[in-house]
Design an enzyme around this catalytic site. Structure first.
Site, PDB file in Angstrom:
ATOM      1  N   VAL A 143     -70.373 -51.590  74.972  1.00  0.00           N
ATOM      2  CA  VAL A 143     -69.145 -51.489  75.756  1.00  0.00           C
ATOM      3  C   VAL A 143     -68.223 -50.461  75.109  1.00  0.00           C
ATOM      4  O   VAL A 143     -68.063 -50.436  73.886  1.00  0.00           O
ATOM      5  CB  VAL A 143     -68.453 -52.865  75.823  1.00  0.00           C
ATOM      6  CG1 VAL A 143     -67.103 -52.771  76.534  1.00  0.00           C
ATOM      7  CG2 VAL A 143     -69.353 -53.875  76.532  1.00  0.00           C
ATOM      8  N   PHE A 144     -67.608 -49.602  75.914  1.00  0.00           N
ATOM      9  CA  PHE A 144     -66.725 -48.576  75.358  1.00  0.00           C
ATOM     10  C   PHE A 144     -65.338 -49.110  75.048  1.00  0.00           C
ATOM     11  O   PHE A 144     -64.607 -48.533  74.241  1.00  0.00           O
ATOM     12  CB  PHE A 144     -66.640 -47.362  76.288  1.00  0.00           C
ATOM     13  CG  PHE A 144     -66.096 -47.648  77.667  1.00  0.00           C
ATOM     14  CD1 PHE A 144     -64.739 -47.830  77.893  1.00  0.00           C
ATOM     15  CD2 PHE A 144     -66.961 -47.734  78.758  1.00  0.00           C
ATOM     16  CE1 PHE A 144     -64.248 -48.082  79.170  1.00  0.00           C
ATOM     17  CE2 PHE A 144     -66.486 -47.989  80.028  1.00  0.00           C
ATOM     18  CZ  PHE A 144     -65.124 -48.171  80.240  1.00  0.00           C
TER      19      PHE A 144
ATOM     20  N   TYR B 221     -82.516 -62.881  86.529  1.00  0.00           N
ATOM     21  CA  TYR B 221     -81.458 -63.206  85.577  1.00  0.00           C
ATOM     22  C   TYR B 221     -81.719 -64.568  84.948  1.00  0.00           C
ATOM     23  O   TYR B 221     -81.724 -65.595  85.627  1.00  0.00           O
ATOM     24  CB  TYR B 221     -80.089 -63.203  86.251  1.00  0.00           C
ATOM     25  CG  TYR B 221     -79.616 -61.832  86.713  1.00  0.00           C
ATOM     26  CD1 TYR B 221     -80.233 -60.663  86.258  1.00  0.00           C
ATOM     27  CD2 TYR B 221     -78.545 -61.697  87.592  1.00  0.00           C
ATOM     28  CE1 TYR B 221     -79.801 -59.415  86.680  1.00  0.00           C
ATOM     29  CE2 TYR B 221     -78.104 -60.447  88.011  1.00  0.00           C
ATOM     30  CZ  TYR B 221     -78.741 -59.310  87.551  1.00  0.00           C
ATOM     31  OH  TYR B 221     -78.302 -58.070  87.965  1.00  0.00           O
TER      32      TYR B 221
ATOM     33  N   SER C  19     -72.580 -52.780  85.442  1.00  0.00           N
ATOM     34  CA  SER C  19     -72.292 -52.423  84.044  1.00  0.00           C
ATOM     35  C   SER C  19     -71.155 -51.413  83.950  1.00  0.00           C
ATOM     36  O   SER C  19     -71.292 -50.356  83.325  1.00  0.00           O
ATOM     37  CB  SER C  19     -73.552 -51.894  83.346  1.00  0.00           C
ATOM     38  OG  SER C  19     -74.480 -52.927  83.138  1.00  0.00           O
ATOM     39  N   PRO C  20     -70.008 -51.706  84.550  1.00  0.00           N
ATOM     40  CA  PRO C  20     -68.925 -50.723  84.627  1.00  0.00           C
ATOM     41  C   PRO C  20     -68.260 -50.403  83.293  1.00  0.00           C
ATOM     42  O   PRO C  20     -67.568 -49.389  83.191  1.00  0.00           O
ATOM     43  CB  PRO C  20     -67.929 -51.397  85.582  1.00  0.00           C
ATOM     44  CG  PRO C  20     -68.188 -52.866  85.413  1.00  0.00           C
ATOM     45  CD  PRO C  20     -69.662 -52.969  85.226  1.00  0.00           C
TER      46      PRO C  20
ATOM     47  N   GLY D 226     -74.034 -45.343  78.334  1.00  0.00           N
ATOM     48  CA  GLY D 226     -75.477 -45.205  78.258  1.00  0.00           C
ATOM     49  C   GLY D 226     -76.158 -46.296  79.064  1.00  0.00           C
ATOM     50  O   GLY D 226     -75.615 -46.807  80.049  1.00  0.00           O
TER      51      GLY D 226
END
Length: 306
Positions: free
Chosen positions: A226-227, A52, A216-217, A221
């Site tokens: 982000v949804f 990271y 990555s909640p 994909g």
């Protein structure tokens, strides 16, 4: 903050893990505020990886906090190794040992609470991994061990040689990346949902008391975006907003609560550096959706029931 047992270890940990992947572009003052506020709200578990920011995230974390022994004892530090970006994955004994030394130096700590192997190395020799883990445990540099992105057979192969239990498996999971549950819902169906891409790893981890950590909640994909608030997911966002009003919280909290509603006691690994969003996720630990609401959200994301 809800506490859960980390695998079969004696550690009781918060259900929310603060992911530190995006710390490289933050100031030390911003990092200190984020970490200390998270801890005040019970989120004292911090997830790192040696890749990271090319190691910068770990260095900035310790620098921003001025990590004293007293403060260190109040937190759970986890890091990951095994990825050589763009080159290979490496689970050799030498790589694991040198990676941990680098992690400890950057974090300015004498030990990690948890070390995860980041992505499966197809040239892994489990005997070498076992030697590395034994040495790290004996030296006090690592207390507990786990994996990331591994399926049941890979875990079983590794555990055959290890003297330590694997306490965690970090996997991508969320409303818009729900394969862990979809493959169970569509068992025996002749559709794409019935394709098992994980070898039933969700059930395997429950059976073997390995804690799943959802990374990555809020992504759909593989890092496509982000949804939340995304026009590609109108029905899902309407449902999240509806339930947010009912529970007097945010859509972010509802999306996090959806993951934590599963009886596997899944930990959620945040990725946000936004303090308001982080606190919303922390609130979700105490929010329990009904069974019907959980399925409503699942369907609103475009998933189906046979």
């Amino acid at each position: 903050m809800k506490q859960i047992q980390l695998g079969t270890s004696p550690l009781m940990v918060p259900q929310v893990v603060v992911g530190c992947m995006r710390m490289a572009d933050r100031t030390t003052a911003q990092i200190e505020k984020l970490v200390r506020t998270a801890m005040e709200h019970g989120a004292n578990y911090f997830d790192h990886a040696d890749i990271y920011g090319g190691g910068a995230c770990e260095s900035l974390f310790s620098k921003g906090l001025g990590l004293t022994p007293a403060l260190r004892e109040k937190m759970v530090l986890q890091s990951k190794c095994g990825i050589c970006p763009g080159v290979m994955y490496d689970f050799s004994k030498e790589h694991i040992l040198s990676s941990v030394d680098g992690i400890l130096k950057r974090l300015n700590t004498e030990y990690l609470d948890v070390l995860l192997l980041h992505r499966p190395d197809m040239l892994m020799e489990p005997e070498e991994v076992a030697e590395a883990f034994d040495r790290l445990e004996a030296s006090g540099k690592v207390r507990y061990f786990g994996v990331s992105n591994q399926n049941p057979m890979q875990i079983q192969l590794l555990e055959k040689y290890l003297n330590q239990p694997l306490v965690a498996n970090q996997l991508q999971f969320g409303i818009a990346h729900a394969g862990l549950v979809t493959e169970g819902i569509h068992v025996n169906m002749l559709d794409d949902g019935g394709i098992s891409r994980t070898g039933s790893v969700l059930d395997f981890c429950r059976l073997h008391e390995i804690t799943i950590q959802a990374w990555s909640p809020f992504q759909y994909g593989f890092f496509e975006g982000v949804f939340l608030g995304n026009e590609k997911f109108p029905e899902l966002n309407r449902k999240l907003e509806e339930l947010a009003q009912k529970y007097q919280t945010t859509s972010t909290a509802i999306a996090a609560a959806w993951i934590m509603r599963h009886p596997a006691n899944i930990q959620i690994v945040t990725g946000t550096m936004d303090l308001t969003r982080l606190l919303s996720i922390c609130e979700a630990s105490d929010l329990r959706l009904t069974r019907e609401e959980w399925y409503q959200i699942y369907l609103a994301a475009g998933n189906t029931l046979p």
